[in-house]
Design a protein around this motif. Structure first.
Motif, PDB file in Angstrom:
ATOM      1  N   ASP B 217      43.819  45.380 -12.358  1.00 19.32           N
ATOM      2  CA  ASP B 217      42.989  44.278 -12.046  1.00 19.32           C
ATOM      3  C   ASP B 217      42.295  44.505 -10.650  1.00 19.32           C
ATOM      4  OD1 ASP B 217      41.149  42.235 -11.948  1.00 19.32           O
ATOM      5  OD2 ASP B 217      42.714  40.499 -12.475  1.00 19.32           O
ATOM      6  N   LYS B 219      40.340  43.059  -9.246  1.00 17.42           N
ATOM      7  CA  LYS B 219      39.656  41.893  -8.798  1.00 17.42           C
ATOM      8  C   LYS B 219      40.813  41.597  -7.613  1.00 17.42           C
ATOM      9  CE  LYS B 219      37.559  38.573 -10.927  1.00 17.42           C
ATOM     10  NZ  LYS B 219      37.390  37.718 -11.913  1.00 17.42           N
ATOM     11  N   ILE B 220      42.046  41.790  -8.109  1.00 16.52           N
ATOM     12  CA  ILE B 220      43.216  41.100  -7.218  1.00 16.52           C
ATOM     13  C   ILE B 220      43.092  41.989  -6.071  1.00 16.52           C
ATOM     14  CG2 ILE B 220      45.788  41.056  -6.989  1.00 16.52           C
ATOM     15  CD1 ILE B 220      45.744  40.645 -10.256  1.00 16.52           C
ATOM     16  N   ALA B 221      42.627  41.480  -4.907  1.00 16.09           N
ATOM     17  CA  ALA B 221      42.494  41.896  -3.833  1.00 16.09           C
ATOM     18  C   ALA B 221      42.428  40.897  -2.596  1.00 16.09           C
ATOM     19  CB  ALA B 221      41.206  42.989  -3.792  1.00 16.09           C
ATOM     20  N   MET B 222      42.570  41.368  -1.571  1.00 14.20           N
ATOM     21  CA  MET B 222      42.354  40.685  -0.312  1.00 14.20           C
ATOM     22  C   MET B 222      41.149  41.267   0.542  1.00 14.20           C
ATOM     23  SD  MET B 222      44.953  38.820   2.298  1.00 14.20           S
ATOM     24  CE  MET B 222      45.341  40.275   3.232  1.00 14.20           C
ATOM     25  N   GLU B 223      40.102  40.587   0.639  1.00 11.77           N
ATOM     26  CA  GLU B 223      39.104  41.109   1.915  1.00 11.77           C
ATOM     27  C   GLU B 223      39.516  40.447   3.300  1.00 11.77           C
ATOM     28  OE1 GLU B 223      35.392  40.512   0.043  1.00 11.77           O
ATOM     29  OE2 GLU B 223      35.935  41.116  -1.792  1.00 11.77           O
ATOM     30  N   VAL B 224      39.807  41.258   4.075  1.00 16.98           N
ATOM     31  CA  VAL B 224      39.954  40.760   5.530  1.00 16.98           C
ATOM     32  C   VAL B 224      39.109  41.415   6.347  1.00 16.98           C
ATOM     33  CG1 VAL B 224      41.547  39.954   7.173  1.00 16.98           C
ATOM     34  CG2 VAL B 224      42.431  40.378   4.789  1.00 16.98           C
ATOM     35  N   LEU B 225      38.525  40.801   7.212  1.00 17.10           N
ATOM     36  CA  LEU B 225      37.763  41.303   8.389  1.00 17.10           C
ATOM     37  C   LEU B 225      38.483  42.436   9.069  1.00 17.10           C
ATOM     38  CD1 LEU B 225      34.524  41.232   9.200  1.00 17.10           C
ATOM     39  CD2 LEU B 225      35.353  39.760  11.112  1.00 17.10           C
ATOM     40  N   ASN B 226      39.322  41.632   9.759  1.00 19.87           N
ATOM     41  CA  ASN B 226      40.320  42.526  10.250  1.00 19.87           C
ATOM     42  C   ASN B 226      41.793  41.767  10.337  1.00 19.87           C
ATOM     43  OD1 ASN B 226      39.042  40.509  12.136  1.00 19.87           O
ATOM     44  ND2 ASN B 226      40.293  41.463  13.887  1.00 19.87           N
ATOM     45  N   TYR B 227      42.807  42.389  10.505  1.00 15.63           N
ATOM     46  CA  TYR B 227      44.113  41.890  10.242  1.00 15.63           C
ATOM     47  C   TYR B 227      44.433  41.117  11.745  1.00 15.63           C
ATOM     48  CZ  TYR B 227      44.661  44.205   6.181  1.00 15.63           C
ATOM     49  OH  TYR B 227      44.497  44.886   4.783  1.00 15.63           O
ATOM     50  N   VAL B 228      44.942  39.932  11.538  1.00 13.41           N
ATOM     51  CA  VAL B 228      45.233  39.116  12.657  1.00 13.41           C
ATOM     52  C   VAL B 228      46.722  39.354  13.271  1.00 13.41           C
ATOM     53  CG1 VAL B 228      43.680  37.261  12.292  1.00 13.41           C
ATOM     54  CG2 VAL B 228      45.882  37.286  11.293  1.00 13.41           C
ATOM     55  N   GLY B 229      46.987  39.127  14.472  1.00 11.29           N
ATOM     56  CA  GLY B 229      48.302  39.394  15.046  1.00 11.29           C
ATOM     57  C   GLY B 229      49.173  38.165  14.495  1.00 11.29           C
ATOM     58  N   ARG B 230      50.375  38.661  14.595  1.00 11.46           N
ATOM     59  CA  ARG B 230      51.307  37.572  14.012  1.00 11.46           C
ATOM     60  C   ARG B 230      51.392  36.419  15.150  1.00 11.46           C
ATOM     61  NH1 ARG B 230      55.075  39.609  10.161  1.00 11.46           N
ATOM     62  NH2 ARG B 230      56.661  37.867  10.900  1.00 11.46           N
ATOM     63  N   ALA B 231      51.860  35.247  14.881  1.00 10.12           N
ATOM     64  CA  ALA B 231      51.721  34.190  15.583  1.00 10.12           C
ATOM     65  C   ALA B 231      52.661  34.282  17.003  1.00 10.12           C
ATOM     66  CB  ALA B 231      52.215  32.869  14.907  1.00 10.12           C
TER      67      ALA B 231
END
Lengths: 465, 609
Positions: B217, B219-231
């Motif tokens: 599939d 469709k199964i996906a993640m669109e991220v502008l940019n990855y964020v840092g860990r908390a």
């Protein structure tokens, strides 16, 4: 007590951020983030479809909006408005979505509870957790529970017709413990606030509650009775000292944290004879006749008196018999038993609602282990929530009033504004200074006075005599 | 003989003599007949002139009579004949003797008859009485028999009912069992079905999973502008065995922390409780030690030893160091001592409770009675002493008098005999000495009497004080009763059996026999009426008194005939150990009389249907 103006809202989606600075609300496909104090719009986001669920991340930096119909989750950042993230579960579908406590992972439950997908916002990594147990009750997930410190996740699983519980470390999603529970049909799990004890209970067909240590040892089992419908609701006291178990027999049983045995049993009698118990009865206040306002075509208030009439509390003299609902015995999920339980933040009081007496809220004194007060409303209680800072309970019944109880007394407040504002739900601000009141299409904020002012106001409004 | 009887009957005088008797009882007729038949001679005499004897047959008659009389053992009427040829002469003396004897016999017979008749009468009435009794008893028997039958019937019915109920119970039990087995079978079936369905469901799920996943599939996906840092700013770590171990460590650390925290809390709680316990102990010791003497006085060995133990323990435990020891070493002795003290305290409190309840129930507590007894003993002792002193004084007086008279005699004789002046002087001196002694003795005596008077006064004052105290107490009590039995007061005012507090007292007094009541009641009721209208509280007072003192009411009842003498009543009351009534005052007498009267009336009322 002041009220804000009324804002639009859909699907009762309105949440304060965990740090208390912002208030997120949804109107159809738009997500509005306001300042919690000034109520000015801070950010406005547009999703692809009608939002069905929102959740703040624990650090208040992100908000996820779940669009279940489309199998989509959209995440927005408060710091970077231009940042966006879209997670598509595709044909697997989506039934639930939640943040992990670190605010960098999202756990999506696919349709039919096929699996739980863990999406990371930090890396591209995707993890799957198979065989999650489908124990969802309404909005709340009863099969996934995080410890309060956010370190561990307990997950109910079902494999080969047996119930299991997996304890995972949230930092790297590593399995820490995996054990089977001695249940027929696990209905829910809940961590104690101190994160060391996990309560797991069986479905309503059997009264059984099991207590596990963090390392998977079975600490105790409790069974109050057999051959009858069992547990309906469970609540930990914030001190982790007590576990309140509400059941279908209309009783709440309090277990202690040392021996895990029952301390006491709170029945919910329909007649109250003890004169020590204060019974507040909501009574309709006949609206004051203002001659000038007696318009010739009678105003709408006359047509719909239930929602618009003001009400007040009266201290009823014992014995008082409460209105009971006769449950339909031949239907599933009968309206009997203790359906809602909530401890006050100082663990001193317990508020309960017995579903067979839907108009009443029972408030128990945990220090003395006895019934303290009963609030009988005019209509069925929709929801109640404790002030997160003090022993103050807010109740709504779907009418245009919000009700507040504190040990000093009881007050009924009319929500102002034109038209009806039917309070269906409410949620407290972190500080306990304000309260969001939600109706079907609108919400407003109710600002409470400072503690002193409140005290005097309560003293004036609710006289005990 | 029968012929003679018929002949004799018309004899009017004879009949009239007996008619009174015939009237008395019908049985006398019979006796008359018997009399008539048994003593034919008298009738013969009576009917002599009419038929038996005529001018012609005197000789025959006489001979006949002679024969008859001789056969009855009387001496012959004829003179003893000297010769056979001589004709036998009628002996008048013999005849008269015979007649007299017959008359005496007759009288005796009459007396006997009378006796027999009265006896007969008595027996008849006895018979009647017995018959009545018999009838009554028979009736009773009948009723009781009927009752018994009724009871038997009821018993049978109840048994029947019981049997039915048992049957029902059994049926219900069977039903329950059946239902339980049904439930169990249903449950197993349900579980079985559920399992089967779940398996199917799982299979389907698996299939679905495969289908969904295999479709690649897109469709199964993640669109991220940019990855964020860990908390936490850290980078994600690889999964290794090390991390696993670390996780375990952390978990155990958390658990340990929790347990430590809990242990700390428990320790704190324990310390608090210990503190409380110690404080309680101290307080108990301080509370109980002043009473140490009292229990010892009562020769109560156990408490004495316990108290000494406590003292020891107190010495031990007052050292703070023991408190820091772990509980196990201290616990036992601590709990033991606490337990002992608690026991003492409990017994003490119970005793106090008992006393209080006694005060409430009887109106007079035991202590008071004891003190009264003590007092009485004391007074008796003092009286005895006074008596002894008086006797001593009397003997001394007598001795003195004797001495004086002796001296007088001596002096007179001396004067007469013209003794020496010197001697006389000496004697005079002696005389004055004696006189002084006498005076002293008299003074002593006066002081004794004064002391006796003072004692009497003191006693009186004491009595008055006690009476007032009791009165007050009673007033308190009655007010208490007032409040308590406001609603039953209507009944209690006259029935006198309203006291719910002392049913034990009331269960008894039914057996009090009102033998003295009829004689005593008129006096008593008059007194009651005199005292009743005074005030309702006094009537209540009397009533409570009567109720309270019903255990002694027998003696009261016995005293009632002599109640006219108040002194005697007083004495009687002292015998009954009523502290108030002990004073032979008129008022107290009235009280006692009133109470006894009330008891009487109470008993009378009980006798009424």
């Amino acid at each position: 007590m002041n009220f804000s103006e009324v804002f639009k809202l859909s699907s009762l989606l309105c949440k304060f951020s965990p740090d208390g600075k912002y208030l997120a609300s949804c109107v159809q496909y738009r997500l509005v983030v306001r300042d919690a104090n000034t109520l000015q719009i801070h950010q406005l986001y547009s999703c692809l479809d009608q939002i069905q669920h929102i959740e703040w991340s624990a650090d208040s930096l992100f908000i996820l909006c779940a669009l279940y119909k489309r199998g989509l989750v959209q995440v927005w950042s408060l710091e970077q408005p231009e940042w966006h993230c879209k997670i598509d579960e595709g044909s697997a579908g989506l039934v639930a979505s939640c943040w992990s406590p670190d605010g960098r992972h999202i756990l999506n439950t696919t349709e039919f509870h096929l699996r739980i997908t863990v999406w990371s916002l930090c890396t591209k990594s995707v993890s799957y957790i198979k065989y999650p147990k489908a124990c969802q009750q309404g909005e709340s997930l009863r099969g996934i529970t995080f410890t309060r410190d956010g370190r561990y996740l307990a997950l109910a699983e079902r494999r080969d017709c047996k119930d299991y519980v997996s304890i995972l470390v949230c930092s790297d999603w590593q399995l820490l413990r995996h054990f089977d529970t001695d249940t027929q049909d696990l209905a829910g799990i809940e961590w104690a606030p101190n994160g060391c004890v996990l309560a797991a209970w069986d479905a309503c067909l059997e009264y059984k509650i099991l207590l596990y240590s963090l390392d998977g040892r079975l600490l105790s089992t409790f069974c109050a009775y057999e051959w009858s419908l069992g547990i309906k609701s469970v609540a930990w006291s914030p001190s982790s000292q007590f576990l309140a178990v509400g059941s279908y027999d209309g009783k709440v049983r309090i277990l202690n944290h040392v021996t895990w045995k029952m301390i006491t049993e709170f029945g919910h009698p329909t007649t109250i004879n003890n004169p020590k118990i204060v019974v507040y009865k909501e009574a309709e206040k006949s609206p004051p006749l203002v001659l000038g306002r007696l318009a010739f075509p009678p105003p709408r208030a006359a047509a719909g008196p239930l929602s618009s009439t003001e009400s007040k509390y009266e201290v009823a003299s014992v014995p008082v018999s409460l209105q009971t609902l006769k449950p339909a015995a031949d239907r599933a999920n009968p309206r009997i038993g203790v359906g809602a339980l909530a401890f006050s933040p100082d663990s001193c009081f317990l508020a309960t609602r017995s579903d067979s007496v839907p108009t009443a809220v029972w408030i128990w004194d945990i220090q003395k282990l006895r019934l303290l007060a009963v609030l009988e409303q005019l209509s069925a209680v929709r929801c109640f929530q404790w002030d997160p800072r003090q022993a103050r309970l807010a109740i709504c019944t779907g009418g245009s009033q919000v009700y507040l109880w504190s040990p000093a007394g009881c007050v009924s407040v009319q929500v102002p504004g034109e038209g009806d504002f039917q309070v269906l739900s409410l949620c407290w601000h972190l500080s306990g200074d304000s309260l969001a009141l939600l109706s079907k299409d609108h919400f407003c904020l109710c600002f409470l006075e400072t503690e002193q002012g409140v005290g005097t106001a309560f003293g004036q409004r609710a006289d005990h005599t | 003989m029968g012929d003679w009887m018929t002949v004799t009957d018309p004899e009017s005088k004879y009949i009239s003599q007996y008619t009174s008797e015939t009237k008395m009882s019908p049985s006398s007729l019979y006796s008359q007949q018997v009399l008539c038949s048994s003593i034919p001679l008298s009738k013969n005499v009576h009917s002599f002139f009419s038929a038996f004897c005529t001018e012609e047959n005197i000789e025959q008659s006489i001979s006949y009579l002679d024969q008859e009389l001789t056969t009855f053992g009387f001496p012959s009427l004829y003179e003893e004949s000297k010769g056979k040829e001589t004709k036998r002469e009628l002996n008048i003396v013999a005849v008269l003797n015979c007649m007299n004897e017959l008359l005496v016999l007759q009288r005796k017979n009459l007396l006997a008859q009378e006796n027999v008749e009265t006896q007969n009468l008595k027996l008849g009435s006895d018979m009647d009485h017995l018959q009545n009794c018999y009838a009554k008893l028979k009736e009773q028997l009948e009723t009781s028999r009927r009752e018994m039958v009724g009871l038997q019937e009821r018993d049978r019915q109840l048994q029947c009912k019981n049997r039915n109920l048992h049957q029902l119970l059994k049926n219900e039990k069977d039903e329950v069992q059946k239902l339980q087995s049904i439930i169990a079978s249903r449950a197993t079936q349900y579980n079985h079905d559920m399992k089967r369905k779940e398996r199917e469901y799982n299979k389907l799920k698996e299939r679905l999973h495969q289908l969904v996943m295999n479709k690649k599939d897109k469709k199964i996906a993640m669109e991220v502008l940019n990855y964020v840092g860990r908390a936490d700013g850290k980078r994600g770590s690889w999964r290794t065995g090390k991390t696993e171990a670390r996780n375990e460590d952390e978990m155990y650390k958390i658990l340990l922390n929790d347990y430590e925290y809990r242990q700390k809390q428990i320790l704190m709680e324990n310390a608090e409780l210990k503190k409380v316990l110690q404080q309680m102990k101290k307080e108990m010791i301080s509370l109980l030690s002043p009473q140490k003497q009292k229990p010892r006085e009562r020769a109560d060995d156990s408490t004495g030893t316990v108290i000494s133990d406590i003292e020891e323990d107190a010495g031990e435990l007052s050292r703070e160091s023991t408190w820091d020891l772990s509980c196990e070493t201290v616990r036992e002795q601590l709990t033991n001592s606490i337990r002992k003290q608690w026991r003492i305290l409990k017994s003490h409190v119970e005793k106090l409770d008992n006393q209080v309840s006694k005060v409430h129930l009887e109106g007079f507590n035991e202590e008071d009675v004891i003190s009264r007894q003590d007092h009485e003993q004391e007074t008796e002792k003092l009286e005895l002493e006074i008596q002894q002193c008086k006797e001593m004084i009397k003997t001394q007086q007598q001795l003195l008098q004797q001495l004086a008279t002796a001296c007088d005699d001596d002096t007179t004789s001396l004067l007469r005999d013209c003794y020496l002046l010197e001697e006389k002087e000496r004697l005079k001196e002696e005389w004055s000495l004696f006189k002084e002694q006498k005076k002293n003795f008299e003074k002593e005596r006066r002081s004794f009497t004064e002391a006796a008077i003072r004692l009497g006064l003191e006693r009186k004052a004491f009595e008055e004080e006690r009476a007032s105290w009791l009165k007050q107490q009673f007033l308190n009590m009655t007010t208490f009763d007032h409040q308590n039995s406001e609603n039953v007061k209507l009944f209690s005012a006259f029935s006198g059996s309203s006291d719910r507090d002392n049913p034990t007292v009331h269960s008894r007094p039914r057996q009090k026999k009102p033998h003295g009541a009829p004689s005593g009641s008129p006096v008593c009721t008059s007194k009651l009426t005199k005292s009743l209208p005074a005030s309702p509280s006094t009537s209540d007072f009397c009533q409570t008194r009567s109720c309270v003192s019903e255990h002694s009411s027998i003696s009261v009842l016995n005293t009632t005939p002599e109640e006219s003498k108040p002194n005697q009543v007083g004495r009687e009351c002292t015998n009954q150990k009523w502290s108030v009534a002990s004073r032979p005052d008129s008022q107290e007498g009235c009280y006692s009389g009133c109470s006894s009267a009330h008891a009487n009336s109470h008993v009378e009322k009980d006798d009424l249907p």
